[in-house]
Design a protein around this motif. Structure first.
Motif, PDB file in Angstrom:
ATOM      1  N   CYS A 159      -7.476  10.823  -3.380  1.00 29.10           N
ATOM      2  CA  CYS A 159      -8.665  10.200  -3.471  1.00 29.10           C
ATOM      3  C   CYS A 159      -9.225  10.909  -4.563  1.00 29.10           C
ATOM      4  O   CYS A 159      -9.196  12.645  -4.694  1.00 29.10           O
ATOM      5  N   ILE A 160     -10.188  10.854  -5.623  1.00 32.70           N
ATOM      6  CA  ILE A 160     -11.287  11.539  -6.714  1.00 32.70           C
ATOM      7  C   ILE A 160     -12.070  10.909  -6.449  1.00 32.70           C
ATOM      8  O   ILE A 160     -13.260  11.132  -6.994  1.00 32.70           O
ATOM      9  N   ASN A 161     -13.041  10.245  -5.004  1.00 31.84           N
ATOM     10  CA  ASN A 161     -13.951   9.784  -5.114  1.00 31.84           C
ATOM     11  C   ASN A 161     -14.952   9.430  -6.442  1.00 31.84           C
ATOM     12  O   ASN A 161     -15.997   9.873  -6.774  1.00 31.84           O
ATOM     13  N   CYS A 162     -13.933   9.067  -7.214  1.00 32.33           N
ATOM     14  CA  CYS A 162     -14.390   7.851  -7.879  1.00 32.33           C
ATOM     15  C   CYS A 162     -15.415   6.584  -7.298  1.00 32.33           C
ATOM     16  O   CYS A 162     -16.044   6.041  -8.097  1.00 32.33           O
ATOM     17  N   LEU A 163     -16.010   5.994  -5.945  1.00 35.05           N
ATOM     18  CA  LEU A 163     -16.579   5.029  -5.687  1.00 35.05           C
ATOM     19  C   LEU A 163     -16.014   3.419  -5.851  1.00 35.05           C
ATOM     20  O   LEU A 163     -17.231   2.728  -5.651  1.00 35.05           O
ATOM     21  N   LEU A 164     -15.298   3.528  -7.209  1.00 33.66           N
ATOM     22  CA  LEU A 164     -14.915   1.643  -7.173  1.00 33.66           C
ATOM     23  C   LEU A 164     -14.327   1.387  -5.735  1.00 33.66           C
ATOM     24  O   LEU A 164     -14.680  -0.159  -5.342  1.00 33.66           O
ATOM     25  N   CYS A 165     -14.148   1.328  -4.492  1.00 29.71           N
ATOM     26  CA  CYS A 165     -14.138   1.105  -3.926  1.00 29.71           C
ATOM     27  C   CYS A 165     -14.866   1.058  -3.033  1.00 29.71           C
ATOM     28  O   CYS A 165     -14.929  -0.444  -2.447  1.00 29.71           O
ATOM     29  N   ALA A 182     -13.693   5.069   1.659  1.00 26.09           N
ATOM     30  CA  ALA A 182     -13.670   6.108   0.698  1.00 26.09           C
ATOM     31  C   ALA A 182     -13.306   7.559   2.123  1.00 26.09           C
ATOM     32  O   ALA A 182     -12.263   8.477   2.396  1.00 26.09           O
ATOM     33  N   CYS A 225      -8.484   0.188  -6.246  1.00 26.07           N
ATOM     34  CA  CYS A 225      -8.208   1.966  -6.581  1.00 26.07           C
ATOM     35  C   CYS A 225      -6.861   2.511  -7.541  1.00 26.07           C
ATOM     36  O   CYS A 225      -6.084   2.171  -7.675  1.00 26.07           O
ATOM     37  N   PRO A 226      -7.397   3.729  -8.099  1.00 27.85           N
ATOM     38  CA  PRO A 226      -6.768   3.926  -9.175  1.00 27.85           C
ATOM     39  C   PRO A 226      -6.021   4.886  -9.286  1.00 27.85           C
ATOM     40  O   PRO A 226      -5.113   4.849 -10.062  1.00 27.85           O
ATOM     41  N   LYS A 227      -6.124   5.982  -7.505  1.00 31.29           N
ATOM     42  CA  LYS A 227      -5.167   7.044  -7.394  1.00 31.29           C
ATOM     43  C   LYS A 227      -3.918   5.991  -6.480  1.00 31.29           C
ATOM     44  O   LYS A 227      -3.271   6.998  -5.780  1.00 31.29           O
ATOM     45  N   VAL A 229      -4.359   5.101  -3.821  1.00 26.25           N
ATOM     46  CA  VAL A 229      -4.821   5.076  -1.926  1.00 26.25           C
ATOM     47  C   VAL A 229      -5.107   4.020  -1.544  1.00 26.25           C
ATOM     48  O   VAL A 229      -5.255   2.729  -2.205  1.00 26.25           O
ATOM     49  N   PRO A 231      -7.293   2.705   1.147  1.00 25.53           N
ATOM     50  CA  PRO A 231      -7.722   3.352   1.916  1.00 25.53           C
ATOM     51  C   PRO A 231      -8.042   1.395   3.251  1.00 25.53           C
ATOM     52  O   PRO A 231      -8.437   1.955   4.680  1.00 25.53           O
TER      53      PRO A 231
HETATM   54  S1  SF4 Z   1     -10.568   3.792  -5.073  1.00 25.78           S
HETATM   55 FE1  SF4 Z   1      -9.522   5.065  -3.660  1.00 25.78          FE
HETATM   56  S2  SF4 Z   1      -9.743   7.160  -5.263  1.00 25.78           S
HETATM   57 FE2  SF4 Z   1     -11.909   6.044  -5.709  1.00 25.78          FE
HETATM   58  S3  SF4 Z   1     -13.160   6.327  -4.159  1.00 25.78           S
HETATM   59 FE3  SF4 Z   1     -12.246   4.834  -2.937  1.00 25.78          FE
HETATM   60  S4  SF4 Z   1      -9.858   5.373  -1.918  1.00 25.78           S
HETATM   61 FE4  SF4 Z   1     -10.823   7.136  -3.281  1.00 25.78          FE
END
Ligand code: SF4
Ligand code: SF4
Length: 257
Positions: A159-165, A182, A225-227, A229, A231
């Motif tokens: 997770c990069i804390n991008c907040l897309l989720c 996240a 999620c771009p990574k 992950v 959630p």
């Molecule tokens: S979208 Fe993925 S990478 Fe970005 S905050 Fe949420 S869990 Fe983390």
């Protein structure tokens, strides 16, 4: 309002960006501003915004840093979908206007910059760090893990804390107190870590009504999620674990879950 186009772009294919602007010192509410940007096959939306910033309108504000989907700074709504601007190629939006807005479900600080304070509070509330019952003396060496123990939680470390989720999650839009995908995934990451003993300390927040039980398992968080992950899976696994702990506590009062 439209920009003036730099001379060197006049001969190139161009694209139109509609960017939500909000400058609280001069505007009562956000409004769209249109910019014309050069089209390049290898450009992403972030390159187009940087072109605007460098050549057209230096007042445009947005966050970015690494340009390689690692820092998590450039999350924004692109044609209504939460995306990293450094990961969204212009070629995928070639035949139309690209509408760029700040991430949904967050207050706007300025232009495309969102206020992250509530998220930072939620993140801190789940204690996203390894908690050990007692520190080992240094001479006993490091805390070792097997590859299997690492695999149990590794995906959640991405997770990069991008907040897309948070922007994708309908529950985050309905309830600002929802801890959110996240932060809950990160709590799960530490609960699964063989070196951690902090599950009980996190439970008050994680297993509360505004924690895992607020999630309706739409799964939109994992889709954006771009990574990669997941959630949604973390939250559902935590629901199972919290339910088992609840039954154990009632069957064997006083026993450690
Ligand atoms: S979208 Fe993925 S990478 Fe970005 S905050 Fe949420 S869990 Fe983390
Ligand atoms: S699975 Fe839960 S956290 Fe993810 S988008 Fe749905 S409601 Fe939100």
């Amino acid at each position: 309002m439209t920009d003036t186009m730099p001379l060197e772009v006049l001969t190139l294919e161009v694209l139109t960006l509609e960017v939500l602007r909000y400058r609280p010192e001069i505007e009562n509410e956000p409004k769209f501003q249109t910019y014309t940007v050069p089209y390049r096959d290898d450009w992403v939306v972030l390159d187009a915004l940087n072109h605007v910033k460098d050549h057209v309108d230096a007042t445009l504000s947005y966050r970015w840093s690494c340009h390689m989907a690692v820092c998590g700074s450039c999350g924004m709504m692109i044609n209504g979908e939460p995306k990293l601007a450094c990961h969204a190629f212009l070629r995928d939006y070639r035949h139309g206007v690209i509408r760029v807005e700040p991430l949904d479900h967050f207050p706007i600080e300025r232009d495309l910059v969102i206020v992250m304070d509530r998220f930072m509070e939620k993140l801190a509330s789940v204690k996203p760090y390894a908690i050990a019952k007692a520190e080992k003396p240094l001479e006993e060496g490091e805390y070792l893990q097997t590859p299997l123990q690492l695999m149990a939680f590794k995906q959640y470390t991405q997770c990069i804390n991008c907040l897309l989720c948070y922007a994708a999650c309908p529950q985050c839009g309905l309830n600002d107190n929802f801890v959110g995908p996240a932060a809950l995934a990160l709590a799960h990451r530490y609960n699964l870590d063989s070196r951690d003993t902090g599950k009980d300390e996190r439970a008050d927040v994680v297993a509360s009504n505004e924690g895992i039980w607020e999630c309706t398992f739409v799964g939109a968080c994992s889709e954006v999620c771009p990574k990669h992950v997941d959630p949604a899976a973390a939250i559902q696994q935590t629901k199972i674990s919290a339910s088992l702990d609840w039954f154990k506590a009632r069957l064997w009062p006083g026993a450690h879950p």
